[in-house]
Scaffold this motif. Structure first.
Motif, PDB file in Angstrom:
ATOM      1  N   PHE A   8       0.807  -1.214   0.000  1.00 52.85           N
ATOM      2  CA  PHE A   8       0.000   0.000   0.000  1.00 52.85           C
ATOM      3  C   PHE A   8       0.848   1.274   0.000  1.00 52.85           C
ATOM      4  CE2 PHE A   8      -2.526   3.170   2.468  1.00 52.85           C
ATOM      5  CZ  PHE A   8      -3.573   3.315   1.572  1.00 52.85           C
ATOM      6  N   LEU A   9       1.874   1.315   0.833  1.00 54.67           N
ATOM      7  CA  LEU A   9       2.751   2.491   0.926  1.00 54.67           C
ATOM      8  C   LEU A   9       4.081   2.196   0.246  1.00 54.67           C
ATOM      9  CD1 LEU A   9       2.302   3.381   4.719  1.00 54.67           C
ATOM     10  CD2 LEU A   9       1.177   4.486   2.773  1.00 54.67           C
ATOM     11  N   PRO A  10       4.743   3.236  -0.269  1.00 53.85           N
ATOM     12  CA  PRO A  10       6.115   3.025  -0.755  1.00 53.85           C
ATOM     13  C   PRO A  10       6.982   2.503   0.399  1.00 53.85           C
ATOM     14  CG  PRO A  10       5.285   5.192  -1.389  1.00 53.85           C
ATOM     15  CD  PRO A  10       4.285   4.611  -0.438  1.00 53.85           C
ATOM     16  N   PHE A  70      -1.971   8.447   4.880  1.00 50.46           N
ATOM     17  CA  PHE A  70      -2.778   7.257   4.597  1.00 50.46           C
ATOM     18  C   PHE A  70      -3.995   7.605   3.764  1.00 50.46           C
ATOM     19  CE2 PHE A  70      -0.239   5.208   7.794  1.00 50.46           C
ATOM     20  CZ  PHE A  70      -0.207   3.897   7.360  1.00 50.46           C
ATOM     21  N   LYS A  71      -4.637   8.723   4.059  1.00 55.51           N
ATOM     22  CA  LYS A  71      -5.812   9.117   3.284  1.00 55.51           C
ATOM     23  C   LYS A  71      -5.419   9.398   1.839  1.00 55.51           C
ATOM     24  CE  LYS A  71      -9.475  12.427   2.619  1.00 55.51           C
ATOM     25  NZ  LYS A  71      -9.074  12.658   1.237  1.00 55.51           N
ATOM     26  N   MET A  86      -8.938   8.134  13.244  1.00 60.22           N
ATOM     27  CA  MET A  86      -7.719   7.396  12.925  1.00 60.22           C
ATOM     28  C   MET A  86      -7.143   6.931  14.256  1.00 60.22           C
ATOM     29  SD  MET A  86      -4.429   8.711  10.730  1.00 60.22           S
ATOM     30  CE  MET A  86      -5.252   8.768   9.159  1.00 60.22           C
ATOM     31  N   LYS A  87      -6.947   5.606  14.377  1.00 62.56           N
ATOM     32  CA  LYS A  87      -6.506   5.050  15.648  1.00 62.56           C
ATOM     33  C   LYS A  87      -5.583   3.864  15.410  1.00 62.56           C
ATOM     34  CE  LYS A  87      -9.497   2.581  17.854  1.00 62.56           C
ATOM     35  NZ  LYS A  87      -9.737   1.355  18.572  1.00 62.56           N
ATOM     36  N   LEU A  88      -4.505   3.807  16.174  1.00 63.00           N
ATOM     37  CA  LEU A  88      -3.612   2.656  16.168  1.00 63.00           C
ATOM     38  C   LEU A  88      -4.078   1.671  17.233  1.00 63.00           C
ATOM     39  CD1 LEU A  88      -0.229   4.593  16.058  1.00 63.00           C
ATOM     40  CD2 LEU A  88      -1.092   3.081  14.254  1.00 63.00           C
ATOM     41  N   ASN A  89      -4.054   0.380  16.897  1.00 65.34           N
ATOM     42  CA  ASN A  89      -4.351  -0.680  17.862  1.00 65.34           C
ATOM     43  C   ASN A  89      -3.121  -1.577  17.971  1.00 65.34           C
ATOM     44  OD1 ASN A  89      -6.981   0.264  17.974  1.00 65.34           O
ATOM     45  ND2 ASN A  89      -7.800  -1.331  16.670  1.00 65.34           N
ATOM     46  N   MET A 171      -8.885   3.385  10.187  1.00 65.34           N
ATOM     47  CA  MET A 171      -9.247   4.728   9.725  1.00 65.34           C
ATOM     48  C   MET A 171     -10.671   4.729   9.198  1.00 65.34           C
ATOM     49  SD  MET A 171      -7.150   7.236   7.087  1.00 65.34           S
ATOM     50  CE  MET A 171      -7.298   6.192   5.647  1.00 65.34           C
ATOM     51  N   ASN A 172     -11.396   5.794   9.518  1.00 65.56           N
ATOM     52  CA  ASN A 172     -12.745   6.020   8.991  1.00 65.56           C
ATOM     53  C   ASN A 172     -12.738   7.347   8.251  1.00 65.56           C
ATOM     54  OD1 ASN A 172     -13.551   4.777  12.082  1.00 65.56           O
ATOM     55  ND2 ASN A 172     -14.173   3.696  10.258  1.00 65.56           N
TER      56      ASN A 172
END
Length: 182
Positions: A8-10, A70-71, A86-89, A171-172
């Motif tokens: 998804f990300l570089p 991320f968005k 946006m939350k880290l778990n 993320m929402n």
């Protein structure tokens, strides 16, 4: 709609963000429940650690500038307007798989919201998503992958047993109704 995106990300950006979430500088918060509601109106009594980056008026001044990318990358797959949450778990290894409560990220489930789960680690933990038109979807935790889906679809995380920790970003995003491009 359920879409899984690998790589998804570089890679350099992924490595930078991974080093941030794995560092001792993240102020993780103990949560006694993975969800705060359920069929009986109570949580699921399954614990984890979280770090809120954005939720309503709460904004982490340290982390939001880093994680707002991320968005931008998600917009390449499904256009959205505004980050709502946006939350880290962080799930420590508890020696047995723990399935958190099935839930939607908003109550009532709003159809104009996109939910996504980004994986920082490859492990045997996973995300389970229920859809009315097919059997449950099991999305394995693969580092630098994301699953993007409509918020009304109930989902649950399942913890890992083969690594010390599993960190995800949830993320929402309010979606652009006229641009349903997935």
């Amino acid at each position: 709609m359920i879409k899984i995106v690998k790589d998804f990300l570089p890679k350099p950006l992924f490595k930078q963000l991974l080093s941030v979430v794995e560092s001792q500088n993240v102020d993780w918060h103990w949560q006694t429940q993975s969800i705060h509601y359920g069929p009986t109106g109570s949580g699921d009594n399954k614990w984890m650690f979280t770090k809120t980056i954005k939720d309503r008026q709460i904004v982490s001044k340290e982390l939001m500038p880093l994680f707002s990318v991320f968005k931008d990358f998600q917009d390449e797959h499904y256009k959205g307007d505004t980050i709502l949450k946006m939350k880290l778990n962080l799930n420590p290894n508890q020696g047995t798989p723990i399935e958190f409560g099935l839930h939607t990220d908003t109550i009532p489930p709003e159809s104009d919201i996109i939910t996504s789960v980004f994986n920082f680690h490859t492990c045997n933990g996973y995300t389970k998503i229920l859809s009315p038109d097919k059997p449950e979807t099991i999305v394995p935790s693969i580092a630098n992958s994301i699953v993007i889906f409509d918020n009304p679809l109930p989902h649950a995380g399942v913890t890992q047993t083969d690594t010390d920790r599993r960190i995800i970003l949830n993320m929402n995003v309010q979606r652009t109704i006229e641009d349903d491009n997935i």
